[in-house]
Design a protein around this motif. Structure first.
Motif, PDB file in Angstrom:
ATOM      1  N   GLU A   3       0.852  -1.178   0.000  1.00  0.00           N
ATOM      2  CA  GLU A   3       0.000   0.000   0.000  1.00  0.00           C
ATOM      3  C   GLU A   3       0.894   1.236   0.000  1.00  0.00           C
ATOM      4  O   GLU A   3       1.897   1.289   0.684  1.00  0.00           O
ATOM      5  N   ARG A   5       0.898   5.665  -0.035  1.00  0.00           N
ATOM      6  CA  ARG A   5       0.101   6.854   0.287  1.00  0.00           C
ATOM      7  C   ARG A   5       0.672   8.066  -0.440  1.00  0.00           C
ATOM      8  O   ARG A   5       1.875   8.203  -0.577  1.00  0.00           O
ATOM      9  N   ASN A  95     -10.942   6.189  -1.714  1.00  0.00           N
ATOM     10  CA  ASN A  95     -10.414   7.508  -2.072  1.00  0.00           C
ATOM     11  C   ASN A  95     -11.549   8.302  -2.722  1.00  0.00           C
ATOM     12  O   ASN A  95     -11.835   8.130  -3.911  1.00  0.00           O
TER      13      ASN A  95
ATOM     14  N   ILE B   8      -4.341  10.143  -0.108  1.00  0.00           N
ATOM     15  CA  ILE B   8      -4.954   9.047  -0.835  1.00  0.00           C
ATOM     16  C   ILE B   8      -4.066   7.817  -0.702  1.00  0.00           C
ATOM     17  O   ILE B   8      -2.864   7.916  -0.460  1.00  0.00           O
ATOM     18  N   THR B   9      -4.697   6.662  -0.846  1.00  0.00           N
ATOM     19  CA  THR B   9      -4.035   5.395  -0.591  1.00  0.00           C
ATOM     20  C   THR B   9      -4.182   4.526  -1.830  1.00  0.00           C
ATOM     21  O   THR B   9      -5.272   4.453  -2.405  1.00  0.00           O
ATOM     22  N   SER B  10      -3.135   3.887  -2.245  1.00  0.00           N
ATOM     23  CA  SER B  10      -3.265   2.992  -3.407  1.00  0.00           C
ATOM     24  C   SER B  10      -4.172   1.827  -3.055  1.00  0.00           C
ATOM     25  O   SER B  10      -4.168   1.334  -1.919  1.00  0.00           O
ATOM     26  N   THR B  60      -5.748   6.651 -11.485  1.00  0.00           N
ATOM     27  CA  THR B  60      -4.426   6.225 -11.026  1.00  0.00           C
ATOM     28  C   THR B  60      -3.679   7.422 -10.445  1.00  0.00           C
ATOM     29  O   THR B  60      -4.083   8.577 -10.611  1.00  0.00           O
ATOM     30  N   TRP B  61      -2.584   7.119  -9.776  1.00  0.00           N
ATOM     31  CA  TRP B  61      -1.667   8.155  -9.317  1.00  0.00           C
ATOM     32  C   TRP B  61      -0.433   8.061 -10.212  1.00  0.00           C
ATOM     33  O   TRP B  61       0.283   7.058 -10.173  1.00  0.00           O
ATOM     34  N   VAL B 126      -5.960   4.196  -7.736  1.00  0.00           N
ATOM     35  CA  VAL B 126      -6.570   4.830  -6.565  1.00  0.00           C
ATOM     36  C   VAL B 126      -8.096   4.750  -6.546  1.00  0.00           C
ATOM     37  O   VAL B 126      -8.715   4.954  -5.497  1.00  0.00           O
ATOM     38  N   ASP B 127      -8.717   4.450  -7.697  1.00  0.00           N
ATOM     39  CA  ASP B 127     -10.184   4.340  -7.695  1.00  0.00           C
ATOM     40  C   ASP B 127     -10.636   3.666  -8.989  1.00  0.00           C
ATOM     41  O   ASP B 127      -9.928   3.674  -9.993  1.00  0.00           O
TER      42      ASP B 127
END
Lengths: 139, 139
Positions: A3, A5, A95, B8-10, B60-61, B126-127
């Protein structure tokens, strides 16, 4: 799986007559009002080139959403079986990033008026993106 | 304007043959390969109800992007005048959230195979959101 952040930063705020998430339309095209996007002075350079009439995608941080929910009743309707949040547009998700497709109605410096914005007053804005050519038929 | 920060968290990672951001297609429909979305075990419940053939929006990040850029040459083409990042889909922007519209090709537990994913290998997810009915004509 590791995970990871990441920190996101607001680039502005939504100014809207909507202030109750429970009463807000679930989607922009379901009677959501026009709203102002008030951008932080630090990011104004990034707005250069936006024009009245443009369709854009606004990403927000749904600051009133719950992040500990993985299954929801679709559209909040308890008569429908719960399903995974990732099959829905529920604001409640790990998120809580909101995705809003809006039209630019007017631009006044760092304030942009847009149509059909279902986010409530004070919602942080985190990004604005152009729509793609492939998106053009979308509305 | 009060700048606010959010974490935010993966929820997973992209597994893709693409590993060079400079060589990756700029958009999913420009020859991007199929990829696996490998989700974290903690969020699997949120995937319940996703099916082969579904169109979904993946956020995504873009971990390799620059965050200090407010003006870019559109599509990275230096012959075009720089314009605000918020008029583009450049990965370089204050909050480098990637927006990918993909089709689900297959599902194997917590791994989902999708089409036309232009994010590079290892990109944090991320979502995932459903597309709206209004989006259905989009591809």
């Amino acid at each position: 799986m590791n995970e990871a952040r990441f920190e996101i930063t607001s680039i502005g705020r939504v100014e809207s007559p909507l202030d109750d998430p429970a009463a807000a339309p679930k989607q922009g095209d379901e009677g959501a009002p026009d709203a102002w996007l008030a951008f932080d002075p630090a990011v104004l350079e990034g707005l250069e080139g936006l024009q009245r009439g443009d369709d854009v995608i606004v990403l927000t941080w749904l600051h009133r959403a719950r992040r500990d929910v993985l299954r929801v009743h679709p559209r909040g309707d308890p008569s429908r079986d719960r399903q995974g949040v990732f099959t829905t547009r529920s604001p409640h998700r790990p998120n809580p990033i909101g995705l809003h497709r809006v039209e630019i109605l007017s631009i006044e410096g760092g304030r942009i008026r847009v149509s059909n914005m279902e986010a409530v007053d004070g919602t942080p804005i985190v990004d604005v993106k152009s729509t793609l050519a492939a998106d053009a038929a979308d509305r």
